[in-house]
Write a protein that holds these residues in place. Structure first.
Motif, PDB file in Angstrom:
ATOM      1  N   TYR A  36      43.300  41.003  36.525  1.00 47.87           N
ATOM      2  CA  TYR A  36      42.557  39.739  36.492  1.00 47.87           C
ATOM      3  C   TYR A  36      41.907  39.533  35.126  1.00 47.87           C
ATOM      4  O   TYR A  36      41.966  38.443  34.555  1.00 47.87           O
ATOM      5  N   ARG A  37      41.268  40.575  34.593  1.00 49.63           N
ATOM      6  CA  ARG A  37      40.623  40.440  33.276  1.00 49.63           C
ATOM      7  C   ARG A  37      41.635  40.156  32.180  1.00 49.63           C
ATOM      8  O   ARG A  37      41.361  39.366  31.276  1.00 49.63           O
ATOM      9  N   ALA A  38      42.802  40.796  32.255  1.00 53.77           N
ATOM     10  CA  ALA A  38      43.842  40.551  31.253  1.00 53.77           C
ATOM     11  C   ALA A  38      44.307  39.098  31.294  1.00 53.77           C
ATOM     12  O   ALA A  38      44.701  38.541  30.265  1.00 53.77           O
ATOM     13  N   LEU A  39      44.239  38.497  32.470  1.00 55.54           N
ATOM     14  CA  LEU A  39      44.640  37.099  32.619  1.00 55.54           C
ATOM     15  C   LEU A  39      43.473  36.132  32.418  1.00 55.54           C
ATOM     16  O   LEU A  39      43.637  34.926  32.533  1.00 55.54           O
ATOM     17  N   GLY A  40      42.286  36.679  32.120  1.00 53.60           N
ATOM     18  CA  GLY A  40      41.114  35.844  31.885  1.00 53.60           C
ATOM     19  C   GLY A  40      40.544  35.235  33.151  1.00 53.60           C
ATOM     20  O   GLY A  40      39.941  34.164  33.116  1.00 53.60           O
ATOM     21  N   LYS A  41      40.720  35.908  34.280  1.00 54.23           N
ATOM     22  CA  LYS A  41      40.267  35.392  35.574  1.00 54.23           C
ATOM     23  C   LYS A  41      39.390  36.418  36.277  1.00 54.23           C
ATOM     24  O   LYS A  41      39.268  37.551  35.843  1.00 54.23           O
ATOM     25  N   LYS A  42      38.787  36.012  37.404  1.00 54.03           N
ATOM     26  CA  LYS A  42      38.047  36.909  38.291  1.00 54.03           C
ATOM     27  C   LYS A  42      38.489  36.614  39.713  1.00 54.03           C
ATOM     28  O   LYS A  42      38.735  35.456  40.059  1.00 54.03           O
ATOM     29  N   ALA A  43      38.554  37.664  40.533  1.00 53.98           N
ATOM     30  CA  ALA A  43      38.907  37.452  41.937  1.00 53.98           C
ATOM     31  C   ALA A  43      37.797  36.639  42.602  1.00 53.98           C
ATOM     32  O   ALA A  43      36.624  36.871  42.357  1.00 53.98           O
ATOM     33  N   GLU A  44      38.178  35.705  43.443  1.00 56.86           N
ATOM     34  CA  GLU A  44      37.181  34.891  44.127  1.00 56.86           C
ATOM     35  C   GLU A  44      37.121  35.238  45.608  1.00 56.86           C
ATOM     36  O   GLU A  44      36.264  35.974  46.037  1.00 56.86           O
ATOM     37  N   CYS A  45      38.048  34.729  46.389  1.00 54.87           N
ATOM     38  CA  CYS A  45      37.955  34.924  47.839  1.00 54.87           C
ATOM     39  C   CYS A  45      38.534  36.257  48.287  1.00 54.87           C
ATOM     40  O   CYS A  45      38.174  36.762  49.337  1.00 54.87           O
ATOM     41  N   GLY A  46      39.451  36.832  47.536  1.00 53.68           N
ATOM     42  CA  GLY A  46      40.052  38.117  47.891  1.00 53.68           C
ATOM     43  C   GLY A  46      41.184  38.016  48.889  1.00 53.68           C
ATOM     44  O   GLY A  46      41.778  39.027  49.254  1.00 53.68           O
ATOM     45  N   GLY A  47      41.513  36.836  49.344  1.00 52.64           N
ATOM     46  CA  GLY A  47      42.602  36.663  50.302  1.00 52.64           C
ATOM     47  C   GLY A  47      43.957  37.027  49.741  1.00 52.64           C
ATOM     48  O   GLY A  47      44.877  37.368  50.485  1.00 52.64           O
ATOM     49  N   CYS A  48      44.089  36.998  48.432  1.00 54.93           N
ATOM     50  CA  CYS A  48      45.378  37.286  47.799  1.00 54.93           C
ATOM     51  C   CYS A  48      45.576  38.768  47.496  1.00 54.93           C
ATOM     52  O   CYS A  48      46.676  39.169  47.121  1.00 54.93           O
ATOM     53  N   LEU A  49      44.553  39.586  47.654  1.00 60.56           N
ATOM     54  CA  LEU A  49      44.650  40.979  47.202  1.00 60.56           C
ATOM     55  C   LEU A  49      45.780  41.781  47.840  1.00 60.56           C
ATOM     56  O   LEU A  49      46.433  42.549  47.135  1.00 60.56           O
ATOM     57  N   PRO A  50      46.082  41.648  49.135  1.00 60.51           N
ATOM     58  CA  PRO A  50      47.228  42.404  49.659  1.00 60.51           C
ATOM     59  C   PRO A  50      48.540  42.026  48.962  1.00 60.51           C
ATOM     60  O   PRO A  50      49.310  42.907  48.551  1.00 60.51           O
ATOM     61  N   LEU A  51      48.788  40.738  48.784  1.00 57.54           N
ATOM     62  CA  LEU A  51      49.993  40.296  48.094  1.00 57.54           C
ATOM     63  C   LEU A  51      49.923  40.636  46.604  1.00 57.54           C
ATOM     64  O   LEU A  51      50.917  41.010  45.987  1.00 57.54           O
ATOM     65  N   PHE A  52      48.745  40.544  46.037  1.00 59.90           N
ATOM     66  CA  PHE A  52      48.520  40.897  44.633  1.00 59.90           C
ATOM     67  C   PHE A  52      48.893  42.359  44.393  1.00 59.90           C
ATOM     68  O   PHE A  52      49.606  42.693  43.452  1.00 59.90           O
ATOM     69  N   MET A  53      48.405  43.244  45.280  1.00 63.96           N
ATOM     70  CA  MET A  53      48.701  44.680  45.163  1.00 63.96           C
ATOM     71  C   MET A  53      50.194  44.954  45.349  1.00 63.96           C
ATOM     72  O   MET A  53      50.780  45.770  44.628  1.00 63.96           O
ATOM     73  N   ASP A  54      50.819  44.301  46.319  1.00 68.22           N
ATOM     74  CA  ASP A  54      52.259  44.484  46.525  1.00 68.22           C
ATOM     75  C   ASP A  54      53.047  44.058  45.291  1.00 68.22           C
ATOM     76  O   ASP A  54      54.008  44.718  44.894  1.00 68.22           O
ATOM     77  N   THR A  55      52.631  42.966  44.673  1.00 69.61           N
ATOM     78  CA  THR A  55      53.298  42.489  43.461  1.00 69.61           C
ATOM     79  C   THR A  55      53.124  43.492  42.322  1.00 69.61           C
ATOM     80  O   THR A  55      54.072  43.777  41.594  1.00 69.61           O
ATOM     81  N   MET A  56      51.918  44.056  42.192  1.00 67.23           N
ATOM     82  CA  MET A  56      51.683  45.067  41.155  1.00 67.23           C
ATOM     83  C   MET A  56      52.555  46.292  41.391  1.00 67.23           C
ATOM     84  O   MET A  56      53.161  46.824  40.460  1.00 67.23           O
ATOM     85  N   ARG A  57      52.625  46.762  42.637  1.00 69.95           N
ATOM     86  CA  ARG A  57      53.408  47.957  42.957  1.00 69.95           C
ATOM     87  C   ARG A  57      54.899  47.762  42.712  1.00 69.95           C
ATOM     88  O   ARG A  57      55.616  48.714  42.449  1.00 69.95           O
ATOM     89  N   ASP A  58      55.373  46.518  42.816  1.00 67.54           N
ATOM     90  CA  ASP A  58      56.788  46.240  42.599  1.00 67.54           C
ATOM     91  C   ASP A  58      57.177  46.248  41.126  1.00 67.54           C
ATOM     92  O   ASP A  58      58.371  46.261  40.802  1.00 67.54           O
ATOM     93  N   CYS A  59      56.199  46.237  40.237  1.00 70.25           N
ATOM     94  CA  CYS A  59      56.490  46.257  38.799  1.00 70.25           C
ATOM     95  C   CYS A  59      57.057  47.613  38.395  1.00 70.25           C
ATOM     96  O   CYS A  59      56.569  48.653  38.830  1.00 70.25           O
ATOM     97  N   ASP A  60      58.064  47.583  37.550  1.00 68.77           N
ATOM     98  CA  ASP A  60      58.667  48.830  37.071  1.00 68.77           C
ATOM     99  C   ASP A  60      57.696  49.661  36.249  1.00 68.77           C
ATOM    100  O   ASP A  60      57.765  50.880  36.253  1.00 68.77           O
TER     101      ASP A  60
END
Length: 91
Positions: A36-60
């Motif tokens: 989030y900091r690298a993208l210049g953002k902050k987490a707000e509601c946290g509803g996206c975190l499960p999908l966010f984490m899955d997306t991070m884990r899928d990165c090579d």
């Protein structure tokens, strides 16, 4: 695919940030907060975190660097409860 509707972050944004952080420092531990900091953002509601984490884990380039693997020690009774009273958690 849209991952975070609060900030309009896509899976491509997250993958790019993870790849950039890994290229900048191969030994860093990548966390959602750092992305989030690298993208210049902050987490707000946290509803996206499960999908966010899955997306991070899928990165090579997401994996834990070799030098940092195996640092976790076996916990003992003394350190596992951190010497707190039994009812230290909020119900």
């Amino acid at each position: 695919m849209m991952v975070c509707h609060c900030h309009s972050l896509t899976d491509r944004d997250i993958r790019s940030a993870v790849d950039w952080m890994r290229a900048a420092d191969p030994e860093t531990i990548i966390t959602p907060g750092k992305v989030y900091r690298a993208l210049g953002k902050k987490a707000e509601c946290g509803g996206c975190l499960p999908l966010f984490m899955d997306t991070m884990r899928d990165c090579d380039s997401f994996e834990v660097p070799d030098i940092l693997r195996g640092l976790r020690r076996a916990t003992t009774k003394e350190t596992s409860d951190e010497r707190r009273r039994k009812g230290h958690r909020v119900p």
